[in-house]
Design an enzyme around this catalytic site. Structure first.
Site, PDB file in Angstrom:
ATOM      1  N   ARG A  93      67.240 -20.338  39.484  1.00  0.00           N
ATOM      2  CA  ARG A  93      67.290 -20.275  40.731  1.00  0.00           C
ATOM      3  C   ARG A  93      68.152 -20.809  41.189  1.00  0.00           C
ATOM      4  O   ARG A  93      68.475 -20.692  42.693  1.00  0.00           O
ATOM      5  CB  ARG A  93      65.226 -21.121  40.707  1.00  0.00           C
TER       6      ARG A  93
ATOM      7  N   LYS B 281      42.749  -9.433  36.433  1.00  0.00           N
ATOM      8  CA  LYS B 281      41.475  -8.590  36.797  1.00  0.00           C
ATOM      9  C   LYS B 281      41.405  -8.956  38.019  1.00  0.00           C
ATOM     10  O   LYS B 281      42.562  -8.409  39.158  1.00  0.00           O
ATOM     11  CB  LYS B 281      41.118 -10.891  37.084  1.00  0.00           C
TER      12      LYS B 281
ATOM     13  N   GLY C  99      56.533 -12.421  38.562  1.00  0.00           N
ATOM     14  CA  GLY C  99      55.104 -13.174  37.991  1.00  0.00           C
ATOM     15  C   GLY C  99      56.162 -12.472  36.393  1.00  0.00           C
ATOM     16  O   GLY C  99      56.967 -11.708  36.021  1.00  0.00           O
TER      17      GLY C  99
ATOM     18  N   GLY D  64      53.711 -15.455  43.822  1.00  0.00           N
ATOM     19  CA  GLY D  64      52.424 -15.627  44.867  1.00  0.00           C
ATOM     20  C   GLY D  64      52.804 -15.163  46.106  1.00  0.00           C
ATOM     21  O   GLY D  64      51.505 -14.477  46.710  1.00  0.00           O
TER      22      GLY D  64
HETATM   23  P1  AMP Z   1      48.612 -11.429  35.655  1.00  0.00           P
HETATM   24  O1  AMP Z   1      48.348 -12.710  36.044  1.00  0.00           O
HETATM   25  O2  AMP Z   1      47.054 -11.387  36.252  1.00  0.00           O
HETATM   26  O3  AMP Z   1      49.121 -10.073  36.116  1.00  0.00           O
HETATM   27  O4  AMP Z   1      47.738 -11.547  34.342  1.00  0.00           O
HETATM   28  C1  AMP Z   1      48.706 -10.927  33.232  1.00  0.00           C
HETATM   29  C2  AMP Z   1      48.019 -10.953  32.119  1.00  0.00           C
HETATM   30  O5  AMP Z   1      47.774 -10.356  32.219  1.00  0.00           O
HETATM   31  C3  AMP Z   1      49.539 -11.023  30.545  1.00  0.00           C
HETATM   32  O6  AMP Z   1      49.069 -12.451  29.618  1.00  0.00           O
HETATM   33  C4  AMP Z   1      48.689 -10.462  30.200  1.00  0.00           C
HETATM   34  O7  AMP Z   1      48.576 -10.307  28.944  1.00  0.00           O
HETATM   35  C5  AMP Z   1      46.791  -9.625  30.602  1.00  0.00           C
HETATM   36  N1  AMP Z   1      46.623  -8.643  30.193  1.00  0.00           N
HETATM   37  C6  AMP Z   1      47.275  -7.174  30.332  1.00  0.00           C
HETATM   38  N2  AMP Z   1      46.469  -6.267  29.618  1.00  0.00           N
HETATM   39  C7  AMP Z   1      45.542  -6.820  29.423  1.00  0.00           C
HETATM   40  C8  AMP Z   1      44.466  -6.388  28.645  1.00  0.00           C
HETATM   41  N3  AMP Z   1      44.383  -4.785  28.119  1.00  0.00           N
HETATM   42  N4  AMP Z   1      43.910  -7.169  27.856  1.00  0.00           N
HETATM   43  C9  AMP Z   1      43.666  -8.522  28.328  1.00  0.00           C
HETATM   44  N5  AMP Z   1      44.459  -8.811  28.620  1.00  0.00           N
HETATM   45  C10 AMP Z   1      45.337  -8.301  29.499  1.00  0.00           C
END
Ligand code: AMP
Length: 395
Positions: free
Chosen positions: A37, A199, A352, A375
């Site tokens: 950074r 999610k 991310g 974010g």
């Molecule tokens: P996000 O912060 O919403 O982008 O989510 C990232 C996280 O989603 C990572 O830590 C992944 O391990 C998790 N993830 C991705 N696919 C799956 C899955 N099929 N089941 C559970 N967690 C998942």
């Protein structure tokens, strides 16, 4: 509206307050363990130094809870910055505002740097306190915003301060806004958006906004199972966002109505449990066994997504395709990263986890842009106004 950048104003001989993102990891020896950074901020700093400005750098580091905490001091950042800019005099002010900042700035010459101590040592920073913002502004003649990772927050040093000074974008923010803005406003088509991660509810805004702009929307990762459920599939023990099932149905309908190709994984890697070495197999997505859980997209899905990605002229990707932290379930994320690397169109990685995956695989140089703000880039993709961008002067 396009925002002014440092190249649109004269900074020579002026005191320029630059909000940078020096939120870097510090190791047990009190040294910066990853200077990416700091290095990323150098083009803006170097440009200002070359223009003979007095450069005043302001950043947060960690979450010091609004009071001084030596663990979160920017002093190690100053030491690293001196190594990166050996010919430049760098002063360190032990506070962000007040006497130490004022006297360092009074003593500095054109073409020198004052690094202010962690701005989050003051709780007024995150409160966006107007008086604190005014004191910060009083140190300088011009404000430059170059910390994309924090522009979605209305803090004193990212937004408030701009009420009292001419405010422009540095090179880092300029690039973020330029590349992502162009992709959203005027994409070269086909425009393919890829969303993954855990999610659905976290990404509703992004899905909605991108559905109104893209030609194909690929959904993978933990989010996909809620869409499967919405289509009546058995998803076993896979991640489910129960409150978003109805919404997933609406989004599927909206994609149809808008003639957007919405692609879900056709096959799924299922595991007996959520573990790195769990027993696993690949099944068609509508045949997930009741006591198994989906942890990655299968090889047919990788191939399907890859074909669409390779034909794209614009790709935006945010979120992993599976639990990529476990090597056995990282193949989907790796496959998508590889396809993006091979795509000849504009490829944008929205911060991310997808950004770390791309870097880890050594594909970083082959992407058009990797956003520095997880974010902030998500909020940008949602079409939201970012407070730290809104305050910058229009061209
Ligand atoms: P996000 O912060 O919403 O982008 O989510 C990232 C996280 O989603 C990572 O830590 C992944 O391990 C998790 N993830 C991705 N696919 C799956 C899955 N099929 N089941 C559970 N967690 C998942």
């Amino acid at each position: 509206m396009a925002k002014k950048t440092i190249q649109d104003i004269s900074v020579s001989g002026k005191k320029v307050l630059v909000r940078v993102d020096f939120n870097v990891p510090i190791n047990d020896e009190g040294q910066v363990s990853d200077d990416k950074r700091i290095v990323a901020a150098l083009p803006t700093i170097q440009y200002l130094l070359n223009q003979n400005a007095k450069v005043i750098l302001c950043s947060h580091l960690g979450r010091p809870k609004g009071k001084p905490d030596p663990k979160f001091s920017l002093a190690p950042v100053g030491a690293r910055l001196s190594e990166l800019l050996p010919d430049v005099k760098i002063w360190f002010a032990e506070d962000t505002i007040g006497e130490s900042a004022k006297s360092a700035i009074a003593d500095m010459k054109d073409g020198e740097i004052v690094l202010l101590e962690n701005v989050r040592f003051h709780k007024e920073e995150t409160d966006n306190d107007p008086d604190f913002a005014k004191q910060l502004a009083s140190l300088a003649d011009v404000y430059v915003s170059d910390a994309f990772g924090t522009v979605h927050r209305a803090h004193a040093s990212t937004a408030g301060v701009a009420s009292y000074l001419p405010a422009v974008a540095g090179f880092l923010i300029g690039k973020e806004l330029g590349v992502m803005g162009e992709a959203l406003e005027n994409p070269k088509r086909p425009f393919v958006a890829i969303l993954g991660g855990a999610k659905v509810s976290d990404k509703i805004g992004v899905i909605k906004n991108l559905l109104s702009k893209c030609d194909s929307l690929i959904i993978g990762g933990g989010m996909a199972y809620t869409f499967f459920k919405a289509q009546g599939y058995e998803i076993g023990q896979s991640l489910l966002d129960a409150d978003s099932i109805e919404l997933a149905k609406e989004l599927l309908d909206e994609a149809k109505a808008r003639n957007v190709q919405l692609l879900l994984p056709v096959d799924t890697v299922v595991a007996k449990e959520f573990k790195a070495d769990a027993e696993h197999k690949t099944v068609p997505s509508d045949r997930i066994p009741a006591d198994w859980q989906g942890l990655d997209i299968g090889s047919e899905s990788i191939e399907l997504f890859r074909e669409v990605i390779l034909k794209a002229k614009t790709v935006i990707w945010n979120g992993p395709m599976g639990v990529f932290e476990f090597p056995a379930f990282a193949l989907g994320t790796q496959g998508v990263a590889k396809a993006c690397a091979e795509c000849e169109g504009t490829t944008i990685i929205g911060g991310g986890d997808s950004a770390s995956a791309v870097k880890k695989l050594g594909f970083a140089d082959r992407m058009t842009h990797i956003s520095t703000g997880g974010g902030a880039s998500l909020e940008f993709l949602e079409g939201k106004t970012l407070p730290g961008v809104a305050v910058l002067n229009d061209k």
